[in-house]
Design a protein around this motif. Structure first.
Motif, PDB file in Angstrom:
ATOM      1  N   SER A 104      -5.007   4.439   1.099  1.00 11.75           N
ATOM      2  CA  SER A 104      -5.067   3.405   0.052  1.00 11.75           C
ATOM      3  C   SER A 104      -6.326   2.550   0.212  1.00 11.75           C
ATOM      4  CB  SER A 104      -3.798   2.545   0.048  1.00 11.75           C
ATOM      5  OG  SER A 104      -3.738   1.763   1.219  1.00 11.75           O
ATOM      6  N   LEU A 105      -6.769   2.352   1.450  1.00 12.57           N
ATOM      7  CA  LEU A 105      -8.020   1.597   1.671  1.00 12.57           C
ATOM      8  C   LEU A 105      -9.222   2.394   1.168  1.00 12.57           C
ATOM      9  CD1 LEU A 105      -7.295   0.137   5.237  1.00 12.57           C
ATOM     10  CD2 LEU A 105      -7.613  -1.184   3.130  1.00 12.57           C
ATOM     11  N   LYS A 106      -9.226   3.695   1.411  1.00 10.13           N
ATOM     12  CA  LYS A 106     -10.355   4.530   0.965  1.00 10.13           C
ATOM     13  C   LYS A 106     -10.394   4.626  -0.561  1.00 10.13           C
ATOM     14  CE  LYS A 106     -12.995   6.505   3.204  1.00 10.13           C
ATOM     15  NZ  LYS A 106     -14.324   5.980   3.642  1.00 10.13           N
TER      16      LYS A 106
ATOM     17  N   THR B 264      -9.221  -8.154  -7.421  1.00 11.93           N
ATOM     18  CA  THR B 264      -7.795  -8.521  -7.484  1.00 11.93           C
ATOM     19  C   THR B 264      -6.940  -7.318  -7.888  1.00 11.93           C
ATOM     20  OG1 THR B 264      -8.278  -9.335  -9.688  1.00 11.93           O
ATOM     21  CG2 THR B 264      -7.993 -10.999  -7.975  1.00 11.93           C
ATOM     22  N   GLU B 265      -7.465  -6.515  -8.807  1.00 11.28           N
ATOM     23  CA  GLU B 265      -6.720  -5.316  -9.233  1.00 11.28           C
ATOM     24  C   GLU B 265      -6.613  -4.309  -8.094  1.00 11.28           C
ATOM     25  OE1 GLU B 265      -8.133  -3.040 -12.644  1.00 11.28           O
ATOM     26  OE2 GLU B 265      -8.301  -4.928 -13.756  1.00 11.28           O
ATOM     27  N   VAL B 266      -7.721  -4.151  -7.391  1.00  9.16           N
ATOM     28  CA  VAL B 266      -7.758  -3.183  -6.291  1.00  9.16           C
ATOM     29  C   VAL B 266      -6.752  -3.592  -5.206  1.00  9.16           C
ATOM     30  CG1 VAL B 266      -9.232  -2.407  -4.377  1.00  9.16           C
ATOM     31  CG2 VAL B 266     -10.117  -2.391  -6.713  1.00  9.16           C
ATOM     32  N   LEU B 267      -6.692  -4.881  -4.906  1.00  9.86           N
ATOM     33  CA  LEU B 267      -5.745  -5.353  -3.886  1.00  9.86           C
ATOM     34  C   LEU B 267      -4.303  -5.124  -4.344  1.00  9.86           C
ATOM     35  CD1 LEU B 267      -7.474  -8.713  -2.777  1.00  9.86           C
ATOM     36  CD2 LEU B 267      -7.541  -6.491  -1.620  1.00  9.86           C
TER      37      LEU B 267
ATOM     38  N   SER C 214       0.906  -1.957  -4.270  1.00  4.24           N
ATOM     39  CA  SER C 214       1.939  -1.153  -4.930  1.00  4.24           C
ATOM     40  C   SER C 214       1.994   0.256  -4.342  1.00  4.24           C
ATOM     41  CB  SER C 214       1.769  -1.150  -6.451  1.00  4.24           C
ATOM     42  OG  SER C 214       0.510  -0.656  -6.779  1.00  4.24           O
ATOM     43  N   THR C 215       0.839   0.804  -3.956  1.00  3.11           N
ATOM     44  CA  THR C 215       0.843   2.129  -3.307  1.00  3.11           C
ATOM     45  C   THR C 215       1.675   2.075  -2.027  1.00  3.11           C
ATOM     46  OG1 THR C 215      -1.376   2.569  -4.143  1.00  3.11           O
ATOM     47  CG2 THR C 215      -0.639   3.943  -2.313  1.00  3.11           C
ATOM     48  N   LEU C 216       1.480   1.016  -1.243  1.00  3.14           N
ATOM     49  CA  LEU C 216       2.198   0.908   0.033  1.00  3.14           C
ATOM     50  C   LEU C 216       3.693   0.702  -0.201  1.00  3.14           C
ATOM     51  CD1 LEU C 216      -0.340  -1.257   2.093  1.00  3.14           C
ATOM     52  CD2 LEU C 216       0.152   1.181   2.356  1.00  3.14           C
ATOM     53  N   SER C 217       4.028  -0.165  -1.149  1.00  2.00           N
ATOM     54  CA  SER C 217       5.458  -0.398  -1.435  1.00  2.00           C
ATOM     55  C   SER C 217       6.115   0.883  -1.914  1.00  2.00           C
ATOM     56  CB  SER C 217       5.626  -1.474  -2.508  1.00  2.00           C
ATOM     57  OG  SER C 217       5.028  -2.660  -2.072  1.00  2.00           O
ATOM     58  N   ASP C 218       5.432   1.609  -2.801  1.00  2.00           N
ATOM     59  CA  ASP C 218       5.997   2.868  -3.313  1.00  2.00           C
ATOM     60  C   ASP C 218       6.216   3.889  -2.196  1.00  2.00           C
ATOM     61  OD1 ASP C 218       5.861   1.708  -5.771  1.00  2.00           O
ATOM     62  OD2 ASP C 218       4.152   2.895  -6.504  1.00  2.00           O
ATOM     63  N   ALA C 219       5.336   3.845  -1.178  1.00  2.00           N
ATOM     64  CA  ALA C 219       5.461   4.813  -0.074  1.00  2.00           C
ATOM     65  C   ALA C 219       6.562   4.404   0.907  1.00  2.00           C
ATOM     66  CB  ALA C 219       4.128   4.938   0.653  1.00  2.00           C
ATOM     67  N   GLY C 220       7.100   3.177   0.765  1.00  2.00           N
ATOM     68  CA  GLY C 220       8.203   2.751   1.641  1.00  2.00           C
ATOM     69  C   GLY C 220       7.838   1.666   2.635  1.00  2.00           C
TER      70      GLY C 220
END
Ligand code: AMP
Length: 279
Positions: A206-208, A221-224, A229-235
């Motif tokens: 997600s950082l890359k 702000t959008e990127v953050l 959301s990527t991290l939350s979706d992954a659990g």
């Protein structure tokens, strides 16, 4: 390679090196060593005549509900790795040796940068780091000390403390060592279940992705928000996703070099990572 467990023993071991004006390189660790630690030792080996590695799980940098008791202690395995890496002296003191029996009245607080990011989540953590690193610096009296960029905020705190207090030590930052799938190496990765270990590289991915999107002009702000959301979706349960400049000051947009910071929990394991992005 020698292993010293007392301050007196370490001082005696370093006496000849000091007399001969050899340069002393120091790598402070909490043990359970992996390639990230060994890279620091390798840098020290390149730059210094004598390499000292400390292994000490420092109680005062852990919060009351953190993993001090369960933190992995693997001195035999660590000694083997350090011998192969050409370390000269391991300093592995007990808590009693480091803190004695008198109450400690002195604290070291490095100000605002210790209240941000991990400091906001872990009150007192960086004071505990500053105290133990100062004690170790005074015991070892190295010319150079090596710290990983994995703990970017810690490195900034140490550099600031050394500058503010005129400690006569050069601090060297060493890049993050990663597993092949991108996960930043950490002693805490050993806590991950097989399932969580599969998910953990999502942090670096997600950082890359964020780096690519920033360079293509997407707003910071959008990127953050997308990393979150990527991290939350992954659990993951996200502690924070933040951007700062390299001095850890706030940034509003990607108009200068920045560092992206993530702290997130998967199961009960808290992982941190960061990515430096040049403008
Ligand atoms: P620790 O044993 O976790 O206290 O770490 C000791 C030192 O090793 C610190 O300076 C860390 O920043 C550094 N370190 C830990 N993991 C890594 C890594 N993956 N890459 C580079 N340095 C690391």
């Amino acid at each position: 390679m020698k292993t010293e467990t007392t301050i007196h023993g370490l001082t005696a071991s370093l006496h000849a090196a000091r007399q001969a004006r050899k340069t002393i390189g120091f790598v402070p660790t909490m043990g359970n060593l992996h390639q990230g630690h060994l890279n620091l030792v390798r840098e020290a080996r390149k730059l210094c005549d004598v390499v000292v590695v400390s292994i000490f799980v420092n109680p005062i940098q852990f919060g009351p509900n953190e993993d001090y008791d369960s933190y992995p202690r693997t001195l035999d395995q660590d000694s083997q790795l350090l011998a192969e890496e050409g370390c000269d002296i391991i300093f592995a003191p007990s808590v009693e040796q480091m803190y004695g029996s008198q109450p400690r009245l002195t604290n070291i607080s490095v100000g605002q940068i210790t209240n941000d990011l991990c400091g906001a989540q872990r009150p007192g953590h960086f004071d505990g780091v500053a105290v133990v690193v100062t004690k170790l610096f005074n015991i070892v009296q190295p010319h150079f000390a090596f710290f990983g960029q994995k703990d970017y905020q810690q490195l900034a705190v140490i550099k600031t403390m050394v500058r503010d207090l005129n400690m006569p030590i050069e601090i060297i930052g060493v890049p993050i060592a990663r597993a092949e799938d991108g996960l930043a190496l950490s002693s805490r990765n050993g806590y991950l279940s097989a399932e969580h270990r599969q998910i953990a590289p999502v942090i670096y991915q997600s950082l890359k992705t964020a780096e690519t999107n920033l360079k293509q002009g997407q707003a910071l702000t959008e990127v953050l928000a997308e990393i979150k959301s990527t991290l939350s979706d992954a659990g993951f349960v996200v502690d924070y996703v933040e951007a700062r400049n390299p001095m850890l000051q706030a940034v509003e947009q990607f108009d200068q070099d920045i560092v992206l910071f993530v702290a997130a929990k998967i199961g009960s394991t808290r992982l941190i990572d960061n990515l430096q992005i040049s403008h």
